[in-house]
Design an enzyme around this catalytic site. Structure first.
Site, mmCIF file in Angstrom:
data_model
loop_
_atom_site.group_PDB
_atom_site.id
_atom_site.type_symbol
_atom_site.label_atom_id
_atom_site.label_comp_id
_atom_site.label_asym_id
_atom_site.label_seq_id
_atom_site.Cartn_x
_atom_site.Cartn_y
_atom_site.Cartn_z
ATOM 1 N N CYS A 281 -19.226 44.311 -23.785
ATOM 2 C CA CYS A 281 -20.189 43.673 -23.713
ATOM 3 C C CYS A 281 -20.038 42.612 -25.001
ATOM 4 O O CYS A 281 -19.646 41.487 -24.474
ATOM 5 C CB CYS A 281 -21.457 44.115 -23.928
ATOM 6 S SG CYS A 281 -21.724 45.627 -24.619
ATOM 7 N N ARG A 310 -15.117 55.812 -28.395
ATOM 8 C CA ARG A 310 -16.385 56.166 -29.244
ATOM 9 C C ARG A 310 -15.946 57.861 -30.010
ATOM 10 O O ARG A 310 -15.859 58.657 -29.315
ATOM 11 C CB ARG A 310 -18.036 56.496 -28.145
ATOM 12 C CG ARG A 310 -18.234 55.185 -27.745
ATOM 13 C CD ARG A 310 -19.231 54.975 -26.649
ATOM 14 N NE ARG A 310 -19.127 53.757 -25.901
ATOM 15 C CZ ARG A 310 -20.253 53.467 -25.005
ATOM 16 N NH1 ARG A 310 -21.065 54.481 -24.554
ATOM 17 N NH2 ARG A 310 -20.351 52.930 -24.673
ATOM 18 N N GLN A 328 -14.159 52.295 -18.619
ATOM 19 C CA GLN A 328 -15.625 51.790 -17.759
ATOM 20 C C GLN A 328 -15.103 51.316 -16.729
ATOM 21 O O GLN A 328 -14.386 50.105 -17.099
ATOM 22 C CB GLN A 328 -16.316 51.097 -18.594
ATOM 23 C CG GLN A 328 -16.779 52.377 -19.943
ATOM 24 C CD GLN A 328 -18.228 51.437 -20.446
ATOM 25 O OE1 GLN A 328 -17.840 50.597 -21.375
ATOM 26 N NE2 GLN A 328 -19.282 52.351 -21.084
ATOM 27 N N ASP A 330 -16.825 48.244 -15.909
ATOM 28 C CA ASP A 330 -17.934 48.108 -16.318
ATOM 29 C C ASP A 330 -17.966 46.714 -16.029
ATOM 30 O O ASP A 330 -16.895 45.644 -15.617
ATOM 31 C CB ASP A 330 -17.200 47.652 -18.264
ATOM 32 C CG ASP A 330 -18.585 47.441 -18.735
ATOM 33 O OD1 ASP A 330 -20.212 47.482 -18.042
ATOM 34 O OD2 ASP A 330 -18.077 47.485 -20.039
ATOM 35 N N HIS A 332 -20.784 42.476 -16.782
ATOM 36 C CA HIS A 332 -21.545 41.833 -17.125
ATOM 37 C C HIS A 332 -21.961 40.582 -16.833
ATOM 38 O O HIS A 332 -20.700 40.355 -16.635
ATOM 39 C CB HIS A 332 -21.083 41.765 -19.063
ATOM 40 C CG HIS A 332 -21.337 42.201 -19.831
ATOM 41 N ND1 HIS A 332 -19.798 43.608 -19.736
ATOM 42 C CD2 HIS A 332 -22.325 43.662 -19.963
ATOM 43 C CE1 HIS A 332 -20.658 44.288 -20.529
ATOM 44 N NE2 HIS A 332 -21.692 44.559 -20.336
ATOM 45 N N LYS A 408 -33.356 50.589 -19.130
ATOM 46 C CA LYS A 408 -31.532 50.742 -17.867
ATOM 47 C C LYS A 408 -32.147 51.731 -16.947
ATOM 48 O O LYS A 408 -32.831 52.169 -17.070
ATOM 49 C CB LYS A 408 -30.416 51.656 -18.272
ATOM 50 C CG LYS A 408 -30.865 52.459 -18.906
ATOM 51 C CD LYS A 408 -29.181 53.330 -20.264
ATOM 52 C CE LYS A 408 -29.639 54.633 -20.578
ATOM 53 N NZ LYS A 408 -28.589 55.499 -20.463
ATOM 54 N N HIS A 454 -25.623 44.427 -17.757
ATOM 55 C CA HIS A 454 -24.722 45.222 -18.363
ATOM 56 C C HIS A 454 -25.093 46.855 -17.009
ATOM 57 O O HIS A 454 -25.555 46.796 -16.275
ATOM 58 C CB HIS A 454 -24.714 46.472 -19.323
ATOM 59 C CG HIS A 454 -25.561 45.551 -20.847
ATOM 60 N ND1 HIS A 454 -24.461 45.369 -21.869
ATOM 61 C CD2 HIS A 454 -26.082 44.969 -20.566
ATOM 62 C CE1 HIS A 454 -24.501 44.313 -23.102
ATOM 63 N NE2 HIS A 454 -25.941 44.280 -22.293
#
Length: 579
Positions: A281, A310, A328, A330, A332, A408, A454
């Site tokens: 993000c 991570r 991911q 991912d 946004h 979320k 997200h």
RNA sequence: GCUGGCGUAGCUUAGUGGUAAAGCACCACUUUGGUAAAGUGGAGAGCGCGAGUUCAAUCCUCGCCGCCAGCUCCA
């Protein structure tokens, strides 16, 4: 809710959770008999069985479990009635004065709630109830394993020994459960990942870091392409952001203060501190911030197969489903508050499209709220609730399970043998736009704060791939299979023809190999079946003469001779239908 | 990270206080075979890593690393 008739109330069908809870008491009874020094703590029923935690300095050995199991069977055979009685708090504390755990529980039962003791034979336990009438209701019981567990799950508390077991009403059900476990073991993605040569984790490189082999990488590419196609249709814009960036970025985003335990430590270069990216993000935000935006530009949807790192505790790593480096799918979304609802609904639809394409079902939705609520949480949660309700989707609530920047929605699903997995997540965020002072120029000529969504629908490519392997048990449908068909010549006289067939099919974009090994047909068939290839195309004398192939389709008994073009059409149809 | 268990060729396993065995996989040759394992031969580990005990350790002890089942956490 159905109302029970009086008869049903006096003879209720045995609830499996009650049965297993009773089995936990039986275990504690057996432990009291055989290991009187062990202090029982708590022993609930769980999804597939039960456990009971004991405080004992000596570890329970596998032999101990066998003895306990034998004693448990005796207790079950004795068919002791389960009798409960209500006592005062003082009496409960007195009754368990040698057991600090039980005393702690007795002290903490809220004022006004009943405090009850339940007895079978010579064993009495402090327990809120929920049992079978007698131990004889347990038709089959077994102990499975011992593991450490902290008292009340807190790592600064003493470590107890947890004995896991399971119980059923009948032996048949236990046998079925074992069959299920065997099936699950056969589908284990760690096993299949090695057998099918899809990926590995290397001791030299470190745990939780995935080396994707050619076949695995090829499949991942297919999944990524499928996702990319969906993104393009829905107006997402691809972006790419760096894997290592200055720590200040994460100080600004708040990840450093909220997420530091999960981040890899700083990398020092020329006296500056850099960090491996733990989330995409902030990078996407920088791209947004690099331009001035008008309300006419919104919603702006940035997508990236973003690889993040991570730091997960070594003991938690697990194959592809729990790793330290993962990518991911991912994206946004930056939108106006008015657009939030519609954008959220669209992401939800896209998530369902994705899961549906891979044959998952039994979706469950969980709204996770933020522990430290801010003024915008009501709006954010309302957006999630409204989206779910507009699609008529029931959902559960996970209080306090949200991200630090907002609530979320998590999507769970069931795989082919009914196991539950959590993959996709969609999150609403008013916090990061604030922290980064994001803005857009509204129709009124003033600056406004955008809202962010997200979302990762597959979740991570690693976990999604792991779940896919287990879902299909390695029997990937033709559109996903790394090798769609192998051409197997019966003797080397058909080898040239085999290559000809392969090249013809490859020219149409299919993934085809030839088995040129010096082995007998039976051997080759077996080999490719164990590799779970969807089609084996046998070519011998007669196929060569007729310019055909003998199609052996996976898990189809019947074989058929067709021309190469006919086979190509069939395969093309399967791929198009994603089967 | 914590508790318990485990660590022998690519894989599955055997084995012993005196420097390791088998099957599969791999390579070569023979065989050209019609639907779940043809035959022969070959090569491949020094027993996770390090230290200690011992005349001698893969086998005993300790530490570390990794894996597995959990705790915890989550994509």
């Amino acid at each position: 809710m159905t109302t029970l008739t009086p008869q049903e109330q006096t003879h209720p069908p045995v609830d499996i959770a009650h049965l297993r809870h009773t089995a936990a008491h039986v275990l504690a009874y057996a432990v009291q008999d055989l290991f009187p020094e062990a202090k029982p703590t708590i022993g609930p029923a769980i999804e597939n069985g039960f456990y009971y935690d004991f405080d004992r300095s000596e570890p329970f050995t596998p032999e101990d479990l066998e003895k306990l199991e034998a004693r448990m069977r005796e207790i079950v055979a004795s068919d002791y009635a389960m009798t409960g009685r209500r006592v005062s708090r003082e009496d409960a504390i007195e009754a368990f004065r040698d057991n600090p755990y039980k005393v702690e529980i007795a002290r903490e039962i809220p004022e006004g709630d009943p405090i009850t003791l339940y007895t079978i034979g010579e064993f009495t336990d402090l327990c809120r109830g929920g049992h079978a009438d007698s131990t004889g209701a347990i038709g089959a019981v077994e102990l499975n394993s011992v593991a450490g567990a902290y008292w009340r799950g807190k790592s600064d508390n003493p470590m107890l020994q947890r004995i896991y077991g399971t119980a059923f009403t009948t032996q048949q059900e236990l046998d079925d459960y074992h069959a299920f476990l065997d099936e699950a073991a056969k589908r284990d993605h760690r096993r299949l990942g090695a057998d099918l040569d899809l990926y590995h984790v290397d001791e030299l490189a470190g745990g939780g870091l995935i080396f994707w082999h050619p076949k695995g990488a090829l499949m991942r590419g297919i999944v990524e392409q499928f996702i990319r196609d969906g993104l393009r249709e829905r107006g997402y814009l691809p972006v790419i952001t760096p894997h290592v960036v200055h720590e200040n970025l994460y100080a600004t985003s708040g990840h450093l203060e909220n997420f530091a335990d999960s981040m890899f430590g700083p990398i020092e270069v020329e006296g500056q501190r850099f960090r491996l990216k733990p989330m995409n993000c902030p990078g996407h935000i920088l791209i947004y911030k690099n331009d001035a935006h008008s309300y006419r530009d919104l919603p702006l949807r940035f997508s990236e197969f973003g690889t993040v790192y991570r730091f997960e505790l070594s003991g938690t790593l697990h194959g592809l489903t729990r790793v330290r480096g993962f990518t991911q799918d991912d994206a946004h979304l930056f939108c106006t508050p008015e657009q939030l609802q519609g954008e959220f609904e669209q992401t939800l639809d896209e998530a369902l499209r994705l899961m549906d394409a891979f044959g998952f079902s039994g979706f469950e939705y969980f709204l996770s709220t933020r522990a430290e609520r801010g003024p915008t949480d009501d709006i954010a949660e309302a957006a999630i609730r409204n989206a779910l309700e507009s699609r008529n989707l029931p959902y559960g609530i996970d209080e306090g399970g949200g991200a630090f920047y907002g609530p979320k929605l998590d999507i769970n699903l069931h795989d082919a043998i009914g196991r539950k997995w959590q993959l996709g997540t969609v999150q609403v965020d008013f916090v990061l736009p604030e922290r980064f002072e994001l803005k857009y120029r509204g129709a009124d000529g003033m600056d406004h704060r955008p809202v962010m969504i997200h979302r990762a629908l597959a979740g991570s490519m690693e976990r999604f791939f792991g779940v896919l392997i287990e879902h299909f048990g390695g029997n990937f449908p033709a559109w996903l299979a790394p090798t769609q068909a192998v051409v197997v010549p019966i003797s080397e006289h058909q080898l040239d023809y085999a290559y000809e067939v392969r090249d013809k099919l490859r020219a149409r974009g299919f993934r085809i190999d030839v088995d040129s090994s010096n082995e007998k047909l039976g051997y080759k068939i077996r080999h490719w079946k164990t590799q779970k290839v969807p089609y084996i195309l046998v070519v011998g004398k007669s196929e060569l003469a007729e310019s055909k192939v003998n199609v052996n389709e996976r898990s189809v008994e019947e074989k058929r001779n067709v021309t190469v073009d006919e086979f190509a059409e069939e395969l093309a149809a399967k791929v198009a239908a994603k089967r």
